[in-house]
Design a protein around this motif. Sequence first.
Motif, PDB file in Angstrom:
ATOM      1  N   ARG A 100      36.294  47.386  40.082  1.00  0.00           N
ATOM      2  CA  ARG A 100      36.727  46.315  40.970  1.00  0.00           C
ATOM      3  C   ARG A 100      35.504  45.507  41.390  1.00  0.00           C
ATOM      4  O   ARG A 100      34.454  46.081  41.681  1.00  0.00           O
ATOM      5  N   ILE A 101      35.641  44.186  41.413  1.00  0.00           N
ATOM      6  CA  ILE A 101      34.528  43.330  41.797  1.00  0.00           C
ATOM      7  C   ILE A 101      34.932  42.454  42.985  1.00  0.00           C
ATOM      8  O   ILE A 101      36.068  41.997  43.068  1.00  0.00           O
ATOM      9  N   CYS A 102      33.998  42.263  43.892  1.00  0.00           N
ATOM     10  CA  CYS A 102      34.178  41.354  45.024  1.00  0.00           C
ATOM     11  C   CYS A 102      33.192  40.201  44.830  1.00  0.00           C
ATOM     12  O   CYS A 102      31.974  40.407  44.927  1.00  0.00           O
ATOM     13  N   LEU A 103      33.705  39.029  44.528  1.00  0.00           N
ATOM     14  CA  LEU A 103      32.855  37.878  44.220  1.00  0.00           C
ATOM     15  C   LEU A 103      32.691  36.989  45.450  1.00  0.00           C
ATOM     16  O   LEU A 103      33.627  36.814  46.230  1.00  0.00           O
ATOM     17  N   PRO A 104      31.506  36.401  45.618  1.00  0.00           N
ATOM     18  CA  PRO A 104      31.260  35.513  46.757  1.00  0.00           C
ATOM     19  C   PRO A 104      32.190  34.300  46.747  1.00  0.00           C
ATOM     20  O   PRO A 104      32.715  33.900  45.691  1.00  0.00           O
ATOM     21  N   THR A 105      32.364  33.704  47.909  1.00  0.00           N
ATOM     22  CA  THR A 105      33.232  32.535  48.058  1.00  0.00           C
ATOM     23  C   THR A 105      32.843  31.431  47.082  1.00  0.00           C
ATOM     24  O   THR A 105      33.707  30.771  46.484  1.00  0.00           O
ATOM     25  N   GLY A 106      31.538  31.209  46.918  1.00  0.00           N
ATOM     26  CA  GLY A 106      31.080  30.141  46.034  1.00  0.00           C
ATOM     27  C   GLY A 106      31.524  30.329  44.600  1.00  0.00           C
ATOM     28  O   GLY A 106      31.897  29.367  43.923  1.00  0.00           O
ATOM     29  N   GLY A 164      47.916  42.633  35.482  1.00  0.00           N
ATOM     30  CA  GLY A 164      48.812  42.675  36.629  1.00  0.00           C
ATOM     31  C   GLY A 164      48.195  43.332  37.846  1.00  0.00           C
ATOM     32  O   GLY A 164      48.849  44.100  38.543  1.00  0.00           O
ATOM     33  N   GLN A 165      46.932  43.056  38.116  1.00  0.00           N
ATOM     34  CA  GLN A 165      46.247  43.666  39.255  1.00  0.00           C
ATOM     35  C   GLN A 165      46.862  43.198  40.572  1.00  0.00           C
ATOM     36  O   GLN A 165      47.501  42.150  40.648  1.00  0.00           O
ATOM     37  N   ALA A 166      46.646  43.977  41.619  1.00  0.00           N
ATOM     38  CA  ALA A 166      47.201  43.659  42.926  1.00  0.00           C
ATOM     39  C   ALA A 166      46.648  42.331  43.432  1.00  0.00           C
ATOM     40  O   ALA A 166      45.467  42.002  43.205  1.00  0.00           O
ATOM     41  N   ASP A 167      47.489  41.563  44.110  1.00  0.00           N
ATOM     42  CA  ASP A 167      47.056  40.283  44.664  1.00  0.00           C
ATOM     43  C   ASP A 167      45.864  40.488  45.593  1.00  0.00           C
ATOM     44  O   ASP A 167      45.815  41.439  46.379  1.00  0.00           O
ATOM     45  N   GLY A 168      44.906  39.572  45.503  1.00  0.00           N
ATOM     46  CA  GLY A 168      43.742  39.641  46.366  1.00  0.00           C
ATOM     47  C   GLY A 168      42.642  40.546  45.855  1.00  0.00           C
ATOM     48  O   GLY A 168      41.625  40.738  46.519  1.00  0.00           O
ATOM     49  N   THR A 169      42.832  41.124  44.659  1.00  0.00           N
ATOM     50  CA  THR A 169      41.800  41.984  44.070  1.00  0.00           C
ATOM     51  C   THR A 169      41.350  41.404  42.736  1.00  0.00           C
ATOM     52  O   THR A 169      42.079  40.644  42.088  1.00  0.00           O
ATOM     53  N   LEU A 170      40.140  41.771  42.335  1.00  0.00           N
ATOM     54  CA  LEU A 170      39.569  41.316  41.071  1.00  0.00           C
ATOM     55  C   LEU A 170      38.989  42.520  40.336  1.00  0.00           C
ATOM     56  O   LEU A 170      38.333  43.369  40.948  1.00  0.00           O
ATOM     57  N   HIS A 171      39.232  42.570  39.042  1.00  0.00           N
ATOM     58  CA  HIS A 171      38.728  43.661  38.214  1.00  0.00           C
ATOM     59  C   HIS A 171      38.335  43.118  36.841  1.00  0.00           C
ATOM     60  O   HIS A 171      38.621  41.970  36.511  1.00  0.00           O
ATOM     61  N   PHE A 172      37.736  43.963  36.051  1.00  0.00           N
ATOM     62  CA  PHE A 172      37.622  43.720  34.615  1.00  0.00           C
ATOM     63  C   PHE A 172      37.615  45.077  33.915  1.00  0.00           C
ATOM     64  O   PHE A 172      37.320  46.103  34.520  1.00  0.00           O
ATOM     65  N   ARG A 173      37.976  45.054  32.654  1.00  0.00           N
ATOM     66  CA  ARG A 173      37.977  46.292  31.869  1.00  0.00           C
ATOM     67  C   ARG A 173      36.918  46.203  30.795  1.00  0.00           C
ATOM     68  O   ARG A 173      36.767  45.168  30.141  1.00  0.00           O
ATOM     69  N   THR A 174      36.200  47.292  30.616  1.00  0.00           N
ATOM     70  CA  THR A 174      35.226  47.372  29.540  1.00  0.00           C
ATOM     71  C   THR A 174      35.309  48.760  28.914  1.00  0.00           C
ATOM     72  O   THR A 174      36.044  49.626  29.383  1.00  0.00           O
TER      73      THR A 174
END
Length: 255
Positions: free
Chosen positions: A165-171, A206-216
Motif C-alpha cells: 500500500r502506498i500513501c502519495l503526497p497531495t502534489g 478493485g482496491q478499497a476507495d481511498g487506498t492506493l496499491h501496486f502489485r509486483t
Amino acid sequence: RDNIEDIVRFCKREHICMFADEVYQENVFNPARPFVSFRKVLMDMGVEAAGAECFSFHSASKGSNGECGRRAAYFECFGIHPVAKDNIYKMMSMNLSTNVDGQLFCGLMVNPPRPGDASYELYKTERDNIISSMARRADRISKAFNSMEGVSANQVDGAMYAFPRICLPTGVVKAAEKQGLAPDVFYCLELLDQTGICCIPGSGFGQADGTLHFRTTILPPEEKFDDIVQRFTEFHKRFIRSFDDAGRPIRTAKL
C-alpha cells in the motif's frame, strides 16, 4: 484450516460451488503458515462435507517447476453432478492439447522423482535451491517496501507477489488528476518510464476507495535483485518530492 472448514459448510448450505485456486501450494516460505488444501479439508471432513461441490486447480506454471514459463494445469472435480462432469469432459475434448513440454512439466509435477530414483538427488537439490531463493527474494522485497516512506507491505509468506500500500503526497495526486490518471497508475507509469520496472496498479484489482496499491513480483533473478531494489527505492524517494501541493513539477527534482 478453520476458515476453510467454515467456507465448506457455508457453500454446502447455500449450494455454492467452490473454485479452489491451489496453484501456489509449493511457494510457502513461512513454516508457521503451511499450505492447507481445500481438497484435503473436504476429504477430512467426511460426511459433514458430503454434497459440497468443488473444483481444485493446480498448475505447472507456478511452484518450482515452471515459474510462469510453462503453461499446463489440471483440475479435480469433487461432488460435481455426473452430467455436468460429462459436459466438462466434452468441452475439454474439443480444445487442442497443451504443448508437449507443458504436458511433460505437468506430469513431472504430479509424479516427481522419488527417493531411490536415479534423478532424485539432483531434482531435490534444484527444487530446494529454487524455493530457498524465492524465500530470500520474498523477504528482501518485503523489507525494502517497508523501509520506504509512505509504503507498507505485508510479509510475503507465499506465492510470488507483493502488494504494498502506498500513501502519495497531495502534489502527486493532483499531478495525476491533471493527466486524467489514477494516482497509482501515474506512479506505475513513471516507475516504468524512469527505471524500466513494471508494476500493476492496485486500481485494476478493485482496491478499497481511498487506498492506493501496486502489485509486483519476486521473480527477477536473485543476482539482479539488489539492483532492482536500489532503483525502486531511489525512484520512490525522488518521485514523492517531485511536485508541489498544487501538482506542479518541482524543477530541482531529478527525475
